[in-house]
Scaffold this motif. Structure first.
Motif, PDB file in Angstrom:
ATOM      1  N   THR A 101       0.832  -1.204   0.000  1.00 28.37           N
ATOM      2  CA  THR A 101       0.000   0.000   0.000  1.00 28.37           C
ATOM      3  C   THR A 101       0.869   1.258   0.000  1.00 28.37           C
ATOM      4  O   THR A 101       0.386   2.341   0.290  1.00 28.37           O
ATOM      5  CB  THR A 101      -0.931   0.043   1.226  1.00 28.37           C
ATOM      6  N   GLN A 103       2.948   2.404   1.980  1.00 24.44           N
ATOM      7  CA  GLN A 103       3.232   3.113   3.233  1.00 24.44           C
ATOM      8  C   GLN A 103       4.738   3.162   3.499  1.00 24.44           C
ATOM      9  O   GLN A 103       5.240   4.126   4.078  1.00 24.44           O
ATOM     10  CB  GLN A 103       2.529   2.422   4.402  1.00 24.44           C
TER      11      GLN A 103
ATOM     12  N   ALA B  88      -1.616   5.892   0.858  1.00 21.92           N
ATOM     13  CA  ALA B  88      -0.508   5.447   1.710  1.00 21.92           C
ATOM     14  C   ALA B  88      -0.522   6.080   3.092  1.00 21.92           C
ATOM     15  O   ALA B  88       0.502   6.399   3.664  1.00 21.92           O
ATOM     16  CB  ALA B  88       0.843   5.704   1.030  1.00 21.92           C
ATOM     17  N   LEU B  89      -1.716   6.247   3.648  1.00 22.42           N
ATOM     18  CA  LEU B  89      -1.776   6.697   5.042  1.00 22.42           C
ATOM     19  C   LEU B  89      -1.371   5.531   5.932  1.00 22.42           C
ATOM     20  O   LEU B  89      -1.582   4.374   5.578  1.00 22.42           O
ATOM     21  CB  LEU B  89      -3.202   7.143   5.382  1.00 22.42           C
ATOM     22  N   PHE B  90      -0.790   5.845   7.090  1.00 24.78           N
ATOM     23  CA  PHE B  90      -0.392   4.766   8.003  1.00 24.78           C
ATOM     24  C   PHE B  90      -1.637   4.259   8.716  1.00 24.78           C
ATOM     25  O   PHE B  90      -2.254   5.001   9.486  1.00 24.78           O
ATOM     26  CB  PHE B  90       0.636   5.277   9.010  1.00 24.78           C
ATOM     27  N   ASP B  91      -2.000   3.003   8.469  1.00 29.44           N
ATOM     28  CA  ASP B  91      -3.308   2.594   8.978  1.00 29.44           C
ATOM     29  C   ASP B  91      -3.291   2.206  10.450  1.00 29.44           C
ATOM     30  O   ASP B  91      -4.327   1.957  11.029  1.00 29.44           O
ATOM     31  CB  ASP B  91      -3.951   1.503   8.105  1.00 29.44           C
ATOM     32  N   MET B  93      -2.246   4.377  12.592  1.00 26.99           N
ATOM     33  CA  MET B  93      -2.318   5.650  13.307  1.00 26.99           C
ATOM     34  C   MET B  93      -3.630   6.358  12.980  1.00 26.99           C
ATOM     35  O   MET B  93      -4.194   6.165  11.909  1.00 26.99           O
ATOM     36  CB  MET B  93      -1.188   6.588  12.856  1.00 26.99           C
ATOM     37  N   PHE B 101       2.823  12.921  12.046  1.00 31.92           N
ATOM     38  CA  PHE B 101       3.987  12.040  11.939  1.00 31.92           C
ATOM     39  C   PHE B 101       5.260  12.721  11.430  1.00 31.92           C
ATOM     40  O   PHE B 101       6.312  12.625  12.067  1.00 31.92           O
ATOM     41  CB  PHE B 101       3.640  10.813  11.090  1.00 31.92           C
ATOM     42  N   ARG B 150      -0.944  15.642   5.349  1.00 35.42           N
ATOM     43  CA  ARG B 150       0.312  15.082   5.838  1.00 35.42           C
ATOM     44  C   ARG B 150       1.489  15.582   4.991  1.00 35.42           C
ATOM     45  O   ARG B 150       2.556  15.892   5.511  1.00 35.42           O
ATOM     46  CB  ARG B 150       0.251  13.557   5.809  1.00 35.42           C
TER      47      ARG B 150
END
Ligand code: ATP
Ligand code: MG
Lengths: 233, 254
Positions: A101, A103, B88-91, B93, B101, B150
């Motif tokens: 994804t 990240q 691509a968000l940090f899942d 958080m 971040f 972000r």
């Protein structure tokens, strides 16, 4: 690997991450460890007791055999194999999902050393927490045998306790803990490697998480043999 | 300003990016368009340093990125904001933590200062009272906007976006486009947007680069895009009959 061990950018952030990981990898495994260890000790005690029918051999050997097999092998090795399944697959799939994804790319782009940021806290928390789990497992394994001898009367409780205290070598505990440290490092690095290097989609995440578990299990078995040869002979 | 000089990139012997040279100007939105699979994402990933090109150079305000050591690269990366195709968000958080971040990693601000800045960024993208949610609990359009928040938290000098409005309805897509334009002007960023959304090109592009089979095929502004005689570009832009007719009307009108 060099990337993982390079100097972390900020210790403050790493401390927080290590605590989170300890909770995720270690604390959440306590239930499994408790259940497994009690049954493991109980079964070993039961089996040794039923197989020991020569009247010349003292029954206290049952306690001794239970203690030794738990401390030397069952707690450190078998438990690590089980944790390789639980912890290893969770690490590999977490990192794999983050990879597909994007990240991890996002971390890299921000200028964060993603390998170190994601993997180092897992490694450190496993190195700290696994020995605790193994010690819990040893105590509960012996307790499992105690329950069997107290509950079933298959052998005298006094015999069992005599056996537990017989010829106790502290070095065996160290030996088990050294093995555990190696296994903790193997589980986290191998499964993190497979997770971090996933290419493709969610299918690849599943595949690599299996590879991580299988790979770390095989390495655990090999290292178990090597360490035993080095440390006990 | 970012300058690309003769970038080549291949995967397993397949040349994907073929000798692309281009400049992305400060305070301007450059849009990269092209068919699916033409190598737009690969090109942009080369520019931001996720892929190492086989040859060529990438100058960030005169500094050759590929020649820099790791520490200097990290310094440039801190000035880059990137929106990925899938957000691509940090899942692990919350929304607020996601935006905070970069601040926690790279600044020494106090927690309340960081929260203020993060909320300010979220307000800018019109996400209000959603900071406590996890990314999975928000809609696709919101995720894109959170990702923008972000990306701008550290006030980037360079802003990249890979299909920021794919999977969004036309209205929401325009909101995202206008946000990117607003940010470009406000922070004077060098903004590069990959897209195949012609609406978005017509709305905000200062400069358009058309990639065809990995090579730069055409470059120009919105006006010249409408009037172009480049065959491949015409086929790409006016794919539907409706668009072809629209073009004829537009040209007659001019
Ligand atoms: N990591 C990779 N390894 C091998 N080939 C790749 C890799 N990344 C991209 N490619 C190939 O490069 C080509 C261009 O891909 P790219 O993702 O840049 O297309 P794109 O223009 O962004 O398409 P889309 O608009 O659908 O996102 C494709 O044929 C793809 O198979
Ligand atoms: Mg793409």
């Amino acid at each position: 690997m060099r990337q993982v061990l390079s100097k972390p950018e900020r210790w403050r952030i790493y401390r927080v991450r290590i605590i989170i990981e300890m909770d995720k990898l270690g604390v959440s495994s306590i239930g499994l460890v408790v259940l497994l260890s009690i049954f493991m000790g109980a079964v070993i005690c039961l089996q040794t007791a039923t197989n020991l029918d020569n009247p010349l051999v003292p029954m206290s050997l049952v306690g001794y055999a239970t203690r030794e097999s738990i401390i030397l092998e069952l707690a450190p090795t078998m438990l690590s194999l089980i944790l390789a399944g639980k912890v290893g697959s969770s690490i590999a799939s977490e990192l794999g999902t983050m990879r597909v994804t994007e990240q991890i790319d996002a971390l890299d782009i921000m200028g964060v050393n993603s390998a170190s940021y994601l993997i180092l806290p897992k490694l450190i928390s496993a190195l700290i927490f696994f020995p605790f789990l193994i010690i819990i497992s040893m105590c509960l394994g012996i307790f499992g045998g105690y329950l069997v001898s107290a509950g079933t009367g298959i052998l005298d409780l006094q015999d069992y306790m005599d056996g537990i205290h017989m010829e106790f070598k502290v070095f065996h505990i160290y030996y088990a803990l050294i093995k555990t440290l190696f296994f903790a490092a193997i589980i986290t690095t191998v499964s993190a490697y497979y997770g971090y290097t996933v290419r493709g989609g969610s299918l690849a995440v599943g595949k690599n998480s299996t590879k991580g578990v299988v790979g770390s299990s095989i390495l655990i078995l090999i290292f178990n043999y090597l360490l035993t040869q080095i440390l006990l002979i | 300003m970012i300058e690309l000089k003769d970038i080549n990139k291949s995967f397993e012997g397949n040349l994907i990016t073929k000798g692309v040279s281009a400049t992305f100007e400060k305070g301007k939105v450059t849009q990269i368009i092209g068919k699916s699979g033409s190598g737009k994402s690969v090109l942009i990933k080369c520019v931001i340093g996720l892929y190492a090109p086989d040859s060529g150079s990438i100058l960030y305000d005169g500094q050759d990125y590929l020649e820099l050591d790791n520490a200097a690269r990290t310094e440039i990366r801190k000035k880059i904001g990137m929106l990925f195709q899938a957000s691509a968000l940090f899942d692990s958080m919350t929304v607020l933590e996601n935006v905070m971040f970069p601040l926690t990693m790279f600044t020494d601000r106090s927690k309340s200062e960081m929260m203020d800045r993060a909320n300010e960024c979220l307000q800018k993208v019109k996400i209000i009272d959603k900071g406590h949610l996890y990314p999975a609990e928000t809609s696709g359009g919101m995720q894109k906007r959170i990702a923008i928040a972000r990306a701008i938290a550290l006030e980037p000098e360079y802003l990249f976006a890979d299909e920021p409005n794919s999977g969004l309805d036309p209205q929401t897509a325009i909101v995202i486009d206008n946000l990117l334009q607003e940010i470009t002007q406000e922070y004077n960023t060098t903004t590069v947007v990959v897209t195949h959304d012609m609406n978005s090109v017509m709305e905000v592009a200062d400069k358009i680069i058309f990639i065809h089979e990995g090579a730069k095929w055409w470059e120009g502004d919105r006006q010249s895009l409408i009037q172009t005689n480049n065959k491949e570009l015409q086929e790409f832009v006016y794919a539907s009959k409706f668009m072809k007719r629209l073009r004829e009307t537009l040209i007659k009108g001019i």
